[in-house]
Design a protein around this motif. Structure first.
Motif, PDB file in Angstrom:
ATOM      1  N   ASN A 192      82.564  31.362 -20.991  1.00  0.00           N
ATOM      2  CA  ASN A 192      82.821  32.668 -21.625  1.00  0.00           C
ATOM      3  C   ASN A 192      82.215  32.698 -23.102  1.00  0.00           C
ATOM      4  N   MET A 193      81.031  32.467 -23.570  1.00  0.00           N
ATOM      5  CA  MET A 193      80.560  32.100 -24.881  1.00  0.00           C
ATOM      6  C   MET A 193      79.934  33.538 -25.259  1.00  0.00           C
ATOM      7  N   THR A 194      79.855  33.727 -26.476  1.00  0.00           N
ATOM      8  CA  THR A 194      79.207  35.139 -26.960  1.00  0.00           C
ATOM      9  C   THR A 194      78.223  34.701 -27.985  1.00  0.00           C
ATOM     10  N   PHE A 195      77.027  35.271 -27.760  1.00  0.00           N
ATOM     11  CA  PHE A 195      76.191  35.235 -29.069  1.00  0.00           C
ATOM     12  C   PHE A 195      75.457  36.450 -29.482  1.00  0.00           C
TER      13      PHE A 195
ATOM     14  N   ASP B  74      77.700  36.147 -42.082  1.00  0.00           N
ATOM     15  CA  ASP B  74      78.068  34.949 -42.823  1.00  0.00           C
ATOM     16  C   ASP B  74      77.109  33.834 -42.585  1.00  0.00           C
ATOM     17  N   PRO B  75      76.436  33.250 -43.371  1.00  0.00           N
ATOM     18  CA  PRO B  75      75.350  32.312 -43.229  1.00  0.00           C
ATOM     19  C   PRO B  75      76.024  31.090 -42.582  1.00  0.00           C
TER      20      PRO B  75
ATOM     21  N   ALA C  82      74.569  29.895 -38.897  1.00  0.00           N
ATOM     22  CA  ALA C  82      74.048  28.473 -38.566  1.00  0.00           C
ATOM     23  C   ALA C  82      74.546  27.797 -37.614  1.00  0.00           C
ATOM     24  N   VAL C  83      76.061  28.166 -37.449  1.00  0.00           N
ATOM     25  CA  VAL C  83      76.770  27.418 -36.111  1.00  0.00           C
ATOM     26  C   VAL C  83      76.259  27.969 -35.068  1.00  0.00           C
ATOM     27  N   ARG C  84      76.218  29.442 -34.982  1.00  0.00           N
ATOM     28  CA  ARG C  84      75.699  29.948 -33.912  1.00  0.00           C
ATOM     29  C   ARG C  84      74.320  29.504 -33.270  1.00  0.00           C
ATOM     30  N   ASP C  85      73.386  29.593 -34.358  1.00  0.00           N
ATOM     31  CA  ASP C  85      71.887  29.165 -34.007  1.00  0.00           C
ATOM     32  C   ASP C  85      71.976  27.546 -33.491  1.00  0.00           C
ATOM     33  N   ALA C  86      72.504  26.806 -34.184  1.00  0.00           N
ATOM     34  CA  ALA C  86      72.784  25.544 -33.915  1.00  0.00           C
ATOM     35  C   ALA C  86      73.423  25.364 -32.297  1.00  0.00           C
TER      36      ALA C  86
END
Length: 211
Positions: A100-103, A109-110, A114-118
């Motif tokens: 159940n992940m959301t992108f 917020d930088p 960054a966490v999302r993109d990683a």
């Protein structure tokens, strides 16, 4: 705003119905179901798939894209990351059934970005790594099956060398008995008999094993 389920069915073990059922059991409701059948997620980019291209054309800002996991988008690291980043830029929310992940692009917020993109890159890399591991396992399985097939075709590996066979035939031609030949060659009496009785078969067995 619409919700899309995208499914990629690439093997006989996968079905569209299974992916739809999983989504529904996870609480998702969708307006459109888009599915590509028999398409490799490694070699065929998302934009080059018949239904993948259609999905690119249909998605609009505010829409939600549901996938079983990111490997349904593809198993090519660059393709998966490019696809997700493009959808996020359009304002599309991407949700996975597993975990159940959301992108999305909601945060500015930088650190959170960054966490999302990683995380996106990690999941894309995992999808490609799994595909490569599966491919290597399949290659090993094919090689093993071929080796077993070759062994079955060739029969049992001869217990004698070409020089031993030549010596058996030479001594037999000179009138030596089986016991004498066995002692001279270091072979069993049974092997000596096989060579004497079927020299052509003995030669064929050596040739089939490359001896």
């Amino acid at each position: 705003m619409a919700t899309f389920l995208y499914a990629r069915v690439s093997t006989s073990e996968q079905t569209l119905e299974h992916q739809k059922t999983q989504a529904e059991q996870a609480g998702f409701k969708f307006d459109h179901v888009i599915a590509d059948h028999g398409v490799s997620g490694v070699s065929v980019l998302m934009k080059d798939r018949p239904e993948g291209k259609r999905l690119f054309d249909m998605l609009r800002s505010g829409d939600t894209l549901v996938v079983r996991w990111v490997d349904r988008l593809g198993r090519n690291y660059r393709d998966v990351t490019d696809t997700i980043e493009e959808f996020i830029r359009r304002g599309v929310v991407i949700r996975t059934i597993i975990n159940n992940m959301t992108f999305d692009g909601a945060t500015t917020d930088p650190m959170q970005m960054a966490v999302r993109d990683a995380l996106v890159r990690f999941m894309a890399a995992t999808a490609q790594a799994q595909a490569e591991a599966t491919k290597e396992a399949q290659k090993a399985g094919v090689a093993n099956a071929r080796a077993k097939s070759d062994d079955a075709y060739r029969g049992r590996k001869p217990s004698f060398s070409r020089s031993q066979m030549a010596l058996v035939l030479d001594l037999d031609g000179k009138g030596s008995n089986v016991s004498e030949i066995a002692k001279a060659t270091g072979l069993s009496r049974q092997t000596v008999y096989r060579i004497k009785d079927d020299a052509a078969g003995a030669e064929k067995a050596l040739a089939s094993w490359g001896l």
